[in-house]
Design a protein around this motif. Structure first.
Motif, PDB file in Angstrom:
ATOM      1  N   ALA A   1      60.221  39.545  18.244  1.00  0.00           N
ATOM      2  CA  ALA A   1      60.382  38.348  19.076  1.00  0.00           C
ATOM      3  C   ALA A   1      59.398  38.369  20.242  1.00  0.00           C
ATOM      4  O   ALA A   1      58.806  37.338  20.593  1.00  0.00           O
ATOM      5  N   GLY A   2      59.216  39.544  20.829  1.00  0.00           N
ATOM      6  CA  GLY A   2      58.259  39.675  21.927  1.00  0.00           C
ATOM      7  C   GLY A   2      56.855  39.292  21.483  1.00  0.00           C
ATOM      8  O   GLY A   2      56.128  38.581  22.195  1.00  0.00           O
ATOM      9  N   GLU A   3      56.480  39.732  20.276  1.00  0.00           N
ATOM     10  CA  GLU A   3      55.152  39.390  19.756  1.00  0.00           C
ATOM     11  C   GLU A   3      55.027  37.882  19.519  1.00  0.00           C
ATOM     12  O   GLU A   3      53.980  37.283  19.758  1.00  0.00           O
ATOM     13  N   ALA A   4      56.116  37.276  19.041  1.00  0.00           N
ATOM     14  CA  ALA A   4      56.079  35.832  18.776  1.00  0.00           C
ATOM     15  C   ALA A   4      55.955  35.043  20.080  1.00  0.00           C
ATOM     16  O   ALA A   4      55.225  34.035  20.143  1.00  0.00           O
ATOM     17  N   LEU A   5      56.638  35.484  21.123  1.00  0.00           N
ATOM     18  CA  LEU A   5      56.546  34.801  22.417  1.00  0.00           C
ATOM     19  C   LEU A   5      55.133  34.930  22.980  1.00  0.00           C
ATOM     20  O   LEU A   5      54.568  33.983  23.545  1.00  0.00           O
ATOM     21  N   SER A   6      54.572  36.110  22.807  1.00  0.00           N
ATOM     22  CA  SER A   6      53.212  36.335  23.280  1.00  0.00           C
ATOM     23  C   SER A   6      52.218  35.483  22.482  1.00  0.00           C
ATOM     24  O   SER A   6      51.250  34.932  23.024  1.00  0.00           O
ATOM     25  N   LEU A   7      52.476  35.346  21.181  1.00  0.00           N
ATOM     26  CA  LEU A   7      51.634  34.488  20.338  1.00  0.00           C
ATOM     27  C   LEU A   7      51.639  33.052  20.860  1.00  0.00           C
ATOM     28  O   LEU A   7      50.580  32.409  20.945  1.00  0.00           O
ATOM     29  N   ALA A   8      52.825  32.544  21.204  1.00  0.00           N
ATOM     30  CA  ALA A   8      52.930  31.160  21.668  1.00  0.00           C
ATOM     31  C   ALA A   8      52.055  30.936  22.905  1.00  0.00           C
ATOM     32  O   ALA A   8      51.374  29.909  23.027  1.00  0.00           O
ATOM     33  N   GLN A   9      52.073  31.911  23.794  1.00  0.00           N
ATOM     34  CA  GLN A   9      51.258  31.774  25.009  1.00  0.00           C
ATOM     35  C   GLN A   9      49.768  31.797  24.673  1.00  0.00           C
ATOM     36  O   GLN A   9      48.985  31.023  25.226  1.00  0.00           O
ATOM     37  N   THR A  10      49.388  32.682  23.762  1.00  0.00           N
ATOM     38  CA  THR A  10      47.977  32.754  23.366  1.00  0.00           C
ATOM     39  C   THR A  10      47.544  31.465  22.676  1.00  0.00           C
ATOM     40  O   THR A  10      46.422  30.986  22.880  1.00  0.00           O
TER      41      THR A  10
END
Lengths: 223, 223
Positions: free
Chosen positions: B175-184
């Motif tokens: 989930a942390g990676e997915a949230l970071s993806l959204a920001q990128t």
């Protein structure tokens, strides 16, 4: 007690004379699953998005072929999963031995191995029940991959003789693995063929070799 | 010479105010391609043939969603391949960082990341042209994967608290990676959002976090 046991009905299995049909359905199901994985892998490794989309669509067309295969297996009370597992293991084995070092080797591997597996399935379907034969033939419909390979790789090969020479060699190696696979498949399930296995295998290899030569010819390569 | 150059028409591109729609179409196309690859990989790693068939069918249902996306992009004279490429690279990056050490980690990763990507796409589709929004919403239709995960993994987790604890942790990492993806994603294409990017990103992360908590809850796990 033995009398009571004798009253227990035997587990419902395919009638003895349906073993060949069931084995063929399982083999073709394994082929569809394995082709799907191969095309999906090729799509993921594609050098550009347009190619990735094209291969993703070709892969996406394959799973629908599982439906009539499954129905035909259910009609014969066959456990398709159990019967397909050994074939999937054989196909994974060939796949691991022909991974391909670069993009074009991947493309040629899918083209050569996929074509020869279709030749094999078509040859094995001769003489089986008409309805199973129709199901198998339906699953072997070309999904556009061969035409795509010829249109995409053909011009590249015509312009790059060194690449053509390397891929001709590579194609021969993949073809060797596919011929060896066919022999292992029949050794694993001799009920796939009618009559003496050796004669049947010779016929299968001949069909596969002929198909392979035609496919390599379409690429301007010698088989 | 400057005068002659001034006569050269500008390359035809999407009208300025269609940039957001085109970016969203490209992002969703990349999401479909990436989900397809992920499900196809899961299918190939499945522990048994029945599971492999089920996941292959789910993957096979995805490519059809590319058709309306492509039509909508063509109607906007957009080069979907070119626009989707950077998003595909971002998704491949997340994929590599969340490979999963075993079968259940794979399954949870596809469930968690896939669900959050759908949340993201749905949230980004708010306020775009109605026809693009309809295309995007159509591509986010559940293909049965979430229900399959809940039905398959749920009982296993209920019986194995240690596995549940490990997968809860793993789910948080994905989930942390997915949230970071959204920001990128929004940093890469700020035209995906209306108004100040920071406020928009906060809204996206909130939608994704809420969806994630609901999905983990369906598995009996704490997000």
């Amino acid at each position: 007690m033995p009398d009571a046991l004798a009253d227990v009905p035997l587990p419902a299995g395919p009638p003895e004379d349906q073993g060949r049909e069931v084995a063929l359905l399982a083999l073709v199901a394994a082929g569809v699953l394995s082709s799907f994985t191969g095309l999906a892998d090729d799509a993921a490794s594609a050098p550009d998005v347009v190619t990735r989309v094209a291969l993703t669509r070709m892969a996406g067309a394959l799973p629908a072929h599982l439906d009539p295969i499954e129905r035909a297996a259910v009609a014969r009370s066959a456990d398709l999963g159990q019967q397909a597992a050994p074939f999937l293991a054989l196909l994974a084995d060939v796949d691991a031995r022909t991974a391909g070092g670069d993009w074009w080797e991947r493309v040629v591997k899918t083209y050569v191995a996929g074509g020869m597996v279709i030749d094999l399935h078509r040859a094995l379907s001769e003489g089986v029940d008409e309805d199973v034969r129709a199901v198998v033939t339906g699953a072997l419909v070309e999904n556009g991959h061969a035409a795509w390979v010829v249109a995409t790789l053909g011009p590249v090969l015509a312009a790059e003789p060194q690449l053509a020479a390397r891929l001709a060699l590579w194609g021969r190696r993949v073809a060797g693995e596919a011929l060896s696979l066919a022999q292992t498949v029949v050794r694993t399930r001799p009920d796939l063929v009618a009559g003496p296995p050796d004669a049947a295998v010779a016929g299968l290899l001949s069909a596969m070799t002929g198909g392979h030569a035609r496919r390599m010819g379409r690429l301007g390569l010698t088989a």
